[in-house]
Design a protein around this motif. Structure first.
Motif, short mmCIF file in Angstrom:
data_model
loop_
_atom_site.label_atom_id
_atom_site.label_comp_id
_atom_site.label_asym_id
_atom_site.label_seq_id
_atom_site.Cartn_x
_atom_site.Cartn_y
_atom_site.Cartn_z
N ALA A 69 1.07 -0.64 0.15
CA ALA A 69 0.26 -0.45 -0.31
C ALA A 69 0.69 1.21 0.29
O ALA A 69 0.42 2.41 -1.17
CB ALA A 69 -0.77 0.41 0.92
N LEU A 70 2.19 1.18 0.81
CA LEU A 70 2.56 2.41 0.99
C LEU A 70 3.62 2.50 -1.04
O LEU A 70 3.54 3.17 -1.35
CB LEU A 70 3.77 1.85 1.49
N GLN A 71 3.94 1.73 -1.65
CA GLN A 71 4.34 1.75 -2.83
C GLN A 71 3.23 2.41 -3.60
O GLN A 71 4.11 3.33 -3.47
CB GLN A 71 4.75 0.21 -2.69
N VAL A 72 2.43 1.52 -3.48
CA VAL A 72 0.92 2.29 -4.97
C VAL A 72 0.83 4.28 -4.48
O VAL A 72 0.95 4.86 -4.78
CB VAL A 72 -0.18 1.29 -4.21
N ALA A 73 0.77 3.60 -3.06
CA ALA A 73 0.64 5.46 -2.29
C ALA A 73 1.79 6.53 -3.30
O ALA A 73 1.20 7.47 -3.09
CB ALA A 73 0.52 5.29 -0.80
N LEU A 74 2.96 6.24 -3.06
CA LEU A 74 4.03 6.65 -3.09
C LEU A 74 3.91 7.18 -4.97
O LEU A 74 3.98 7.95 -5.27
CB LEU A 74 5.05 5.96 -2.88
N LEU A 75 3.25 5.66 -5.37
CA LEU A 75 3.65 5.65 -6.80
C LEU A 75 2.50 7.14 -7.50
O LEU A 75 2.15 7.76 -8.31
CB LEU A 75 2.98 5.28 -7.60
N LYS A 76 1.25 7.24 -6.31
CA LYS A 76 -0.40 8.13 -7.20
C LYS A 76 0.01 9.68 -6.47
O LYS A 76 0.21 10.43 -6.97
CB LYS A 76 -1.22 7.55 -6.28
N PHE A 115 -3.34 6.81 1.15
CA PHE A 115 -1.86 6.89 1.96
C PHE A 115 -3.05 6.57 3.08
O PHE A 115 -2.61 5.68 4.45
CB PHE A 115 -1.62 8.04 2.85
N ASP A 116 -4.15 6.68 3.01
CA ASP A 116 -5.71 6.13 4.03
C ASP A 116 -5.27 4.64 3.88
O ASP A 116 -5.13 3.62 5.22
CB ASP A 116 -6.27 7.01 3.75
N LEU A 117 -5.36 4.05 3.08
CA LEU A 117 -5.32 2.81 2.92
C LEU A 117 -4.23 1.90 4.08
O LEU A 117 -4.41 0.41 4.05
CB LEU A 117 -5.30 2.44 1.51
N VAL A 118 -3.32 2.67 3.69
CA VAL A 118 -2.47 1.83 4.57
C VAL A 118 -2.60 1.37 5.25
O VAL A 118 -2.38 0.12 5.89
CB VAL A 118 -1.06 2.52 4.29
N ASP A 119 -2.99 2.36 6.26
CA ASP A 119 -3.81 1.62 7.96
C ASP A 119 -4.46 0.41 7.43
O ASP A 119 -4.74 0.13 9.34
CB ASP A 119 -4.17 3.09 8.66
N SER A 120 -5.32 0.13 6.83
CA SER A 120 -6.13 -0.80 7.01
C SER A 120 -5.38 -2.20 6.40
O SER A 120 -6.37 -3.49 6.82
CB SER A 120 -6.64 -0.63 6.01
N GLN A 121 -4.20 -2.31 6.19
CA GLN A 121 -3.73 -3.91 5.77
C GLN A 121 -3.15 -4.41 6.94
O GLN A 121 -2.83 -3.77 7.79
CB GLN A 121 -2.30 -3.07 4.44
N ASN A 122 -3.04 -5.43 6.58
CA ASN A 122 -2.70 -6.91 7.33
C ASN A 122 -1.32 -6.15 7.31
O ASN A 122 -0.28 -6.15 6.69
CB ASN A 122 -2.86 -7.78 6.97
N LYS A 161 2.80 1.85 8.69
CA LYS A 161 1.57 2.35 8.91
C LYS A 161 2.03 3.78 9.52
O LYS A 161 0.87 4.75 9.28
CB LYS A 161 1.06 1.84 9.62
N ASP A 162 2.86 4.43 10.64
CA ASP A 162 2.84 4.76 11.08
C ASP A 162 3.63 5.80 10.10
O ASP A 162 3.88 7.43 9.50
CB ASP A 162 4.05 4.63 12.52
N LEU A 163 4.48 5.35 9.04
CA LEU A 163 5.16 6.23 8.23
C LEU A 163 4.38 6.89 7.56
O LEU A 163 4.53 8.02 6.99
CB LEU A 163 6.61 5.51 7.49
N ALA A 164 3.61 5.38 6.94
CA ALA A 164 2.04 6.55 5.92
C ALA A 164 1.32 7.20 6.69
O ALA A 164 1.14 9.27 6.00
CB ALA A 164 1.39 5.53 5.62
N ASP A 206 13.25 9.40 12.38
CA ASP A 206 13.82 8.82 13.51
C ASP A 206 12.86 7.49 14.54
O ASP A 206 13.42 6.32 14.65
CB ASP A 206 14.81 9.15 14.40
N ALA A 207 12.25 8.01 15.30
CA ALA A 207 11.30 7.42 16.20
C ALA A 207 10.46 6.60 15.75
O ALA A 207 10.43 5.38 16.27
CB ALA A 207 10.70 8.10 17.04
N ILE A 208 10.02 6.65 14.60
CA ILE A 208 9.25 4.98 13.38
C ILE A 208 10.38 4.40 13.07
O ILE A 208 10.19 3.22 13.63
CB ILE A 208 8.89 5.64 12.40
N LEU A 209 11.66 4.83 12.66
CA LEU A 209 12.39 3.63 12.32
C LEU A 209 12.60 3.27 13.88
O LEU A 209 13.17 1.57 13.63
CB LEU A 209 13.76 4.34 11.93
N LYS A 210 12.55 3.54 14.17
CA LYS A 210 13.19 2.40 15.86
C LYS A 210 12.48 1.00 15.81
O LYS A 210 12.50 0.61 16.83
CB LYS A 210 13.76 3.96 16.81
N THR A 211 10.93 1.92 15.57
CA THR A 211 10.01 0.96 16.25
C THR A 211 10.03 0.00 14.81
O THR A 211 9.73 -1.84 15.23
CB THR A 211 8.75 1.44 16.01
#
Length: 177
Positions: A29-36, A48-55, A65-68, A89-94
């Protein structure tokens, strides 16, 4: 991958959307969102909203999801809004090591789209340094570096080596060149 490396973003987007619907994970979903964002910015928010709904999967977790969400905040704030490095950086650490290496590609691509070429190259470099060469995002990051006459094989560890430790960030180096 081939379509995107060849510069055919329309075909790449079509292929990614098909794969995303079958794979249904934040990474796709992130790949698609960035292309869009790059070619159809009016559709970026929904993507980008769709990223959060993914498994979540082992290599695509809450960190993706946090990065999106951070990307979406930036997009909503206008074209000049930059990613806050402390939040990145906080997201990368998780993220686990494998996911983190892919996140570097996504951060690089987002920065590239938003006109931050140096920051994009820093993140593409981190992806190539930390991701196994067999991964999709390694190939895309390597391609982006090659466009700038940077040999990804010089900065990448040997095949199958995995160097992500959890301590890497994309903060600018303080070393003098």
């Amino acid at each position: 991958t081939k379509a995107l490396i060849d510069g055919d973003r329309a075909t790449g987007l079509a292929e990614m959307e098909i794969g995303f619907h079958f794979g249904a994970q934040p990474w796709g979903a992130l790949q698609v969102a960035l292309l869009k964002l790059q070619d159809h910015p009016e559709q970026a928010q929904q993507a980008f909203d769709l990223v959060d709904s993914q498994n979540e999967q082992p290599y695509s977790t809450q960190a993706s999801k946090d990065l999106a969400r951070l990307f979406l905040e930036c997009v909503k704030s206008g074209p000049n809004q930059k990613l806050a490095q402390d939040r990145v950086d906080a997201i990368l650490k998780t993220a686990n090591a494998r996911e983190r290496s892919s996140l570097y590609y996504f951060i690089g691509k987002f920065c590239d789209i938003r006109g931050e070429a140096d920051r994009a190259l820093e993140n593409y470099t981190m992806c190539v340094k930390t991701a196994p060469r067999s991964t999709y995002n390694w190939a895309l990051a390597a391609n982006e570096l090659s466009k700038h006459k940077i040999d990804p094989y010089v900065i990448s560890p040997p095949q199958n080596a995995h160097t992500a430790t959890g301590e890497e960030t994309t903060k600018p180096s303080t070393q003098q060149s």
